[in-house]
Design a protein around this motif. Structure first.
Motif, PDB file in Angstrom:
ATOM      1  N   ASN A  24      50.455  11.186  66.056  1.00 13.83           N
ATOM      2  CA  ASN A  24      49.875  10.417  67.492  1.00 13.83           C
ATOM      3  C   ASN A  24      49.907   9.118  67.283  1.00 13.83           C
ATOM      4  OD1 ASN A  24      48.207  10.227  69.634  1.00 13.83           O
ATOM      5  ND2 ASN A  24      46.222  10.579  68.709  1.00 13.83           N
ATOM      6  N   VAL A  25      49.793   8.556  66.137  1.00 18.01           N
ATOM      7  CA  VAL A  25      49.726   6.918  65.741  1.00 18.01           C
ATOM      8  C   VAL A  25      50.601   6.853  64.571  1.00 18.01           C
ATOM      9  CG1 VAL A  25      48.516   4.903  65.221  1.00 18.01           C
ATOM     10  CG2 VAL A  25      47.514   6.615  66.744  1.00 18.01           C
ATOM     11  N   VAL A  74      52.195   3.938  61.817  1.00 18.92           N
ATOM     12  CA  VAL A  74      52.254   2.557  61.519  1.00 18.92           C
ATOM     13  C   VAL A  74      53.381   2.643  60.470  1.00 18.92           C
ATOM     14  CG1 VAL A  74      50.967   0.944  60.244  1.00 18.92           C
ATOM     15  CG2 VAL A  74      49.890   2.196  62.079  1.00 18.92           C
ATOM     16  N   ARG A 129      47.335  12.952  63.340  1.00 18.65           N
ATOM     17  CA  ARG A 129      46.706  11.994  64.075  1.00 18.65           C
ATOM     18  C   ARG A 129      47.144  10.496  63.609  1.00 18.65           C
ATOM     19  NH1 ARG A 129      41.888   9.358  63.069  1.00 18.65           N
ATOM     20  NH2 ARG A 129      41.504  10.772  61.273  1.00 18.65           N
ATOM     21  N   LEU A 130      47.425  10.333  62.456  1.00 22.18           N
ATOM     22  CA  LEU A 130      47.729   9.023  61.863  1.00 22.18           C
ATOM     23  C   LEU A 130      49.083   9.462  60.770  1.00 22.18           C
ATOM     24  CD1 LEU A 130      47.666   6.006  61.636  1.00 22.18           C
ATOM     25  CD2 LEU A 130      45.678   6.351  59.948  1.00 22.18           C
TER      26      LEU A 130
END
Lengths: 257, 320
Positions: B278-279, B281, B257-258
């Motif tokens: 999904n995300v 960074v 998810r991250l």
């Protein structure tokens, strides 16, 4: 021991594909493929203080590649053989590996080293084609290499972990970029590089037939250059001391925290 | 079009990417064969039939036990000379890349690599290859047959069609030079530690951390987020972190998810292992790092400043 390092000269930056020729634009500044510096370093490490050992660079490219190849000489390699011929332009894997193998035939090195990939074409297979043409054992993706009593031992990373593979010399090895930290050329090295032997040979010198080189000798072609599928929106910020806060805000916004 | 798909296997399983390529071949044409080379591998042939092969050639020989490329080039070249396929496809791995390139040299055949699609256009096979760090897509082809191709990891999903394949054993004759490299120690999948493949949140560290001791920063952040720690190939090869945590082409493929990438430049070999997250960074001091091209949020700055602060903020939020 004689070690041949197969090296490629690649554009330094601003990489683009020429829409006319559909080849990589090589008009700008050229440098030694950074991955090949690992192979040069490994060759120099294996050579050590052995005065009888020799490290020779073998490359395929235009005449002006010599400038960039001199970096390897400045690092400590002994000489360069550049296969340079107008007729070799546009060579694909099959054609390039043939010309390289013929150049390596002349050298009869105990060990042929390659870097992990060419950073212009993203190719990471040349060694296997060359090993087959030379009919020599191959170890690729090597993260650790030792040689003793004419036997190579390489630690290879695959999708499943690390294998340890042995092969007798003469052999072909491709090293990973984690195998070492390439040295910077010393001032003395840079000064001395120009005086080291730098030989340019043509395809004819190597006995490479015209129909086995360049586009005539290649079996692949490029039809079109297009754009990649659009990716999602990306944002980039410079940290001004509030970077951590901004990440938290972003994660909350995306419900990722 | 008559296609041969080289199937890779590991510890008694055909690999997913190989089966995905087989499925794609079956979509492009009916005449699809598979080659399985190894020792004690006959049992895998039926599975190949279920995933799209009409015919499975099995080269079963103790000399093929170790996953080394050169004997497999011999087997594939022999089979090609007898059957004359016009296309030979490989799901790209460390092993198959060497097999494909060796075969290209042996047959003087064209090899296109890193393809993310294959299509037939008026009888002409066209491959799609991302180039220059995925900034352009190049349409590539072959000037002659056989046409050899390596397909990028994770490109095609296997499709079970439930078919049945005719199985044929092939004789194994190897070149002298092909058997000179010997496997001394073969990798086995490490099972200890939590698997990053199941993690909901992953914090990954790369060479930008500067040294193995700085993985503590990554571990602390992962702990605060309740996530797992991953690493790039460069730091795994350098011995900073265990192989079982490696994400990328020769490591695990993850889609949490991250995904927070710390000190990772984001070369293509890494990207293929995590682009499904999904995300994403990214924190990196180099504004030109390729990872910023595909991170949802990129922060250009010093990870030693940002990561401890971020860990603290996440802790505060979780405690609140």
């Amino acid at each position: 021991m004689k070690i041949a390092v197969c090296a490629k000269v690649v554009p330094e930056q601003a990489r683009r594909i020429d829409p006319q020729t559909k080849r990589l634009d090589r008009s700008g500044e050229q440098v030694l493929n950074p991955f090949d510096a690992n192979a040069v370093e490994e060759a120099l490490r294996l050579k050590g203080n052995d005065a009888d050992a020799e490290v020779v660079l073998v490359s395929l490219g235009p005449e002006r590649s010599l400038d960039a190849l001199r970096k390897a000489l400045a690092m400590g390699a002994d000489r360069v053989v550049l296969v340079s011929d107008e007729a070799a332009a546009g060579s694909d894997l099959v054609a390039s590996s043939y010309a390289l193998a013929r150049a390596l035939d002349r050298e009869q090195a105990d060990l042929v080293l390659f870097g992990q990939q060419a950073n212009d074409s993203d190719g990471a297979v040349m060694w296997a084609a060359v090993a087959d043409r030379l009919r020599r054992p191959l170890i690729s993706q090597v993260a650790e290499l030792t040689v003793s009593d004419g036997t190579l031992r390489g630690k290879r990373q695959t999708e499943f972990g690390y294998d340890v593979i042995e092969a007798p010399l003469p052999a072909v090895v491709a090293v990973s970029d984690a195998i070492n930290e390439p040295r910077y050329p010393s001032l003395k090295g840079i000064m001395g590089a120009k005086k080291k032997p730098q030989e340019t040979v043509s395809l004819g010198d190597l006995g490479v037939e015209a129909d086995r080189a360049g586009e005539a000798g290649s079996r692949t072609e490029v039809y079109a250059i297009g754009h990649p599928p659009p990716r999602g929106e990306t944002q980039r910020i410079d940290d001004d001391g509030s970077g951590a806060e901004k990440i938290v805000e972003f994660l909350l916004e995306r419900k990722a925290l | 079009m008559s296609t041969l798909v080289f199937l890779e296997h590991h510890e008694g399983e055909l690999q997913k990417d190989s089966l995905g390529v087989l499925g794609k071949a079956a979509l492009l044409g009916d005449d699809v064969s598979a080659l399985i080379a190894g020792s004690g591998v006959e049992g895998l042939a039926a599975q190949a039939g279920k995933y799209g092969a009409r015919k499975v050639y099995v080269a079963d020989d103790p000399a093929l036990e170790a996953p080394l490329p050169q004997p497999r080039v011999d087997v594939a070249a022999d089979l090609f000379r007898r059957q004359g396929f016009d296309t030979v496809l490989f799901g790209a791995t460390v092993l198959t890349a060497d097999v494909a390139a060796g075969l290209a040299a042996r047959l003087d055949a064209g090899l296109n690599w890193d393809l993310v699609d294959l299509a037939e256009d008026n009888g002409k096979l066209v491959g799609k290859r991302p180039a220059l760090d995925d900034t352009v897509y190049v349409e590539v082809g072959w000037k002659s047959e056989p046409r050899l191709a390596l397909i990028r990891t994770g490109t095609f999903e296997p499709v079970e069609s439930g078919g049945e394949a005719e199985v044929e054993q092939v004789a194994v004759e190897l070149e002298d030079f092909s058997t000179q490299a010997k496997m001394i120690e073969q990798a086995h999948e490490e099972s200890e530690g939590p698997s990053i493949e199941d993690a909901d949140v992953i914090v990954a560290g790369g060479r930008g951390l500067g040294g193995p001791e700085n993985f503590a920063l990554v571990e602390e952040l992962a702990k605060a987020l309740g996530g797992a720690v991953a690493a790039t190939r460069a730091v795994v090869d350098a011995g900073w972190y265990p192989y079982s945590t490696q994400v990328g082409q020769t490591g695990k493929t993850v889609a949490p998810r991250l995904y927070i990438a710390v000190g990772i430049s984001g070369a293509i070999q890494h990207k293929v292992g995590m682009q499904g997250s999904n995300v994403i960074v990214a924190i990196n001091k180099d504004p030109n790092a390729p990872i910023f091209e595909y991170a949802d949020l990129g922060v250009v700055g010093d990870l030693h400043e940002i990561v401890p602060k971020l860990t603290e903020l996440v802790r505060q939020r979780k405690a609140a």
